[in-house]
Write a protein that holds these residues in place. Sequence first.
Motif, PDB file in Angstrom:
ATOM      1  N   ARG A  69       0.815  -1.215   0.000  1.00 14.69           N
ATOM      2  CA  ARG A  69       0.000   0.000   0.000  1.00 14.69           C
ATOM      3  C   ARG A  69       0.851   1.268   0.000  1.00 14.69           C
ATOM      4  O   ARG A  69       0.416   2.299  -0.527  1.00 14.69           O
ATOM      5  N   PHE A  70       2.044   1.227   0.559  1.00 15.39           N
ATOM      6  CA  PHE A  70       2.889   2.424   0.595  1.00 15.39           C
ATOM      7  C   PHE A  70       3.338   2.812  -0.813  1.00 15.39           C
ATOM      8  O   PHE A  70       3.300   3.983  -1.195  1.00 15.39           O
ATOM      9  N   PHE A  71       3.747   1.820  -1.595  1.00 17.09           N
ATOM     10  CA  PHE A  71       4.117   2.099  -2.981  1.00 17.09           C
ATOM     11  C   PHE A  71       2.891   2.505  -3.782  1.00 17.09           C
ATOM     12  O   PHE A  71       2.932   3.457  -4.575  1.00 17.09           O
ATOM     13  N   ALA A  72       1.770   1.791  -3.591  1.00 18.72           N
ATOM     14  CA  ALA A  72       0.562   2.073  -4.364  1.00 18.72           C
ATOM     15  C   ALA A  72       0.075   3.502  -4.133  1.00 18.72           C
ATOM     16  O   ALA A  72      -0.274   4.215  -5.079  1.00 18.72           O
ATOM     17  N   VAL A  73       0.046   3.958  -2.880  1.00 14.78           N
ATOM     18  CA  VAL A  73      -0.450   5.302  -2.580  1.00 14.78           C
ATOM     19  C   VAL A  73       0.509   6.358  -3.112  1.00 14.78           C
ATOM     20  O   VAL A  73       0.075   7.364  -3.698  1.00 14.78           O
ATOM     21  N   ASN A  74       1.815   6.154  -2.954  1.00 15.65           N
ATOM     22  CA  ASN A  74       2.775   7.109  -3.504  1.00 15.65           C
ATOM     23  C   ASN A  74       2.650   7.202  -5.021  1.00 15.65           C
ATOM     24  O   ASN A  74       2.698   8.297  -5.593  1.00 15.65           O
ATOM     25  N   GLU A  75       2.472   6.066  -5.663  1.00 15.17           N
ATOM     26  CA  GLU A  75       2.347   6.058  -7.117  1.00 15.17           C
ATOM     27  C   GLU A  75       1.070   6.774  -7.554  1.00 15.17           C
ATOM     28  O   GLU A  75       1.075   7.549  -8.520  1.00 15.17           O
TER      29      GLU A  75
END
Length: 521
Positions: free
Chosen positions: A470-476
């Motif tokens: 989720r950290f990568f997904a939200v940043n992306e």
Amino acid sequence: MAESLSPASLAGAAILGLVVLQAIRKFFTAPSPLDAIPSVGIPSYPFGFYVGAWNYIKNGRAITEEGYLQYPDKAFRVALANRWLVLVHGWTLIEDVRKAPDEFLSVADATNSLLHLEYTIGHEQHHDPFQIAVIRSAMTRNIGAGFHDIRNEIVAAFEDLVPAKADEWISVPAMQTVLPIVSRVSNRFFIGLKRRDPKYIKITTQYAQDVTSNAAWLHVTPAILRPFATRFFKFGHLEPATRKALKYLGPLLQHRLDMDDKYGAEWPNDDRPNDMISWLLDEARGYPNRRNVRTLTRTILNINFGALHTTTQGVLHALYTLAANLQYVQPLREEIESVLRTEGWSKAGMQKLVQLDSFLKESARFVPGGRSVYLFDRLTIGPTSVGVLRQVMKDFTFSDGTTVPAGTLIGVAILSEHHDETNYTNAGVFDGFRFSRMREQAGEGIKHQMVTPTPDYLFFGLGRHACPGRFFAVNEQKMLLAHILMTYDFKLKDGKRPEDEWMAHIAAANSTAEVMFRRRQ
């Protein structure tokens, strides 16, 4: 000589026989704890379960909401194609699910029940998904280190796929544009610039779509026929996708394996790439079955599967909502401009985009209504009315005394929770800056971030099983939407948000809608 029976008589006799068989089976079957849990959407006549399952495919969101309102803070059950799904809601029962040990309530087995992992992602990945540890640790730690490459790929991908000019509007198919952009950006972070090839991007995007659509078909295919179906029909996407991906990844992966065997993690001149392949090889060290080109290829395909849907659906839902509510555009642009002046395009900058984070989170919370779709080949994973799914491994009793037997699938009615007035004021109204206002309160600055799961916000799951990516997904998602806001003007042809596409409890952003773009001057 007796006259032959008419087709209507034969059909009537068959139905009567089935009713008798069902009655006999029910008579000789011991009562189940499920009998004490009320069902919703199931007709009372014989074979009502199967009619209810079809109704749930067509009207899953409405049936879930009906159960939520009819049985407050209690469990109820709905019919899937071949089994019961028990749904719970209310903080007490949700907390029971969160605290339950894996030997009682299993995430992995629930995922397998829905996606049929043996056939859709492969035996090795089903039984040894070692990339999860990599996503949770090394990948998340390195988002900042890879930020420059991610930003460059976003700029290049939009230049190629949304070539709008300042003096004219162009219309682009949203889904067919955002999905390959997300694939390009994700793969730039995962395995580098050389995997920008459109043919490879097509392989990864098609694979991601095939996993979910073929899982849906397999869900309504009798278990005994599934191996046959995956071998001889279109459900057999796994082997063809693996062979195609090997043509692009094989030489690269073999080189990296050779270098890793020779030098380990310490390459000469510190030339070892800091990418997904290196992180996977680190995690695979000491496990020979993980360290081969074929296994690594499938692992990368499945990392793409996990990455593409969450981000693509999140961006599409937010873009449709933003284009239909243009009053949010200017304040979001002002926030982005302010952050860019001090932080530039950086991970630290993304963390300071509080209003953009709020807009994305509210978009995921709200999920507008839509129309039902029956085309399995268009199914993609998006926001859902049901989440936090678990498979009951041993009979499990909730704190209110409700017992669910082993083998049952359970979940939380998350969309209803997200629309409950006890959780959110004016829950039925979209409020893009709802969460940014909450973060202005003393001590609330971190709690209401999109990446933070709470009992009243369950988009990414809950507890130790919350989505590791989720950290990568939200940043992306933030980077993609911020780039759109700063680069283009955009609008919908008729100004109305495209309807989402629902099947059972899953909502996919409209797959045929177009969005109009014009480059900002």
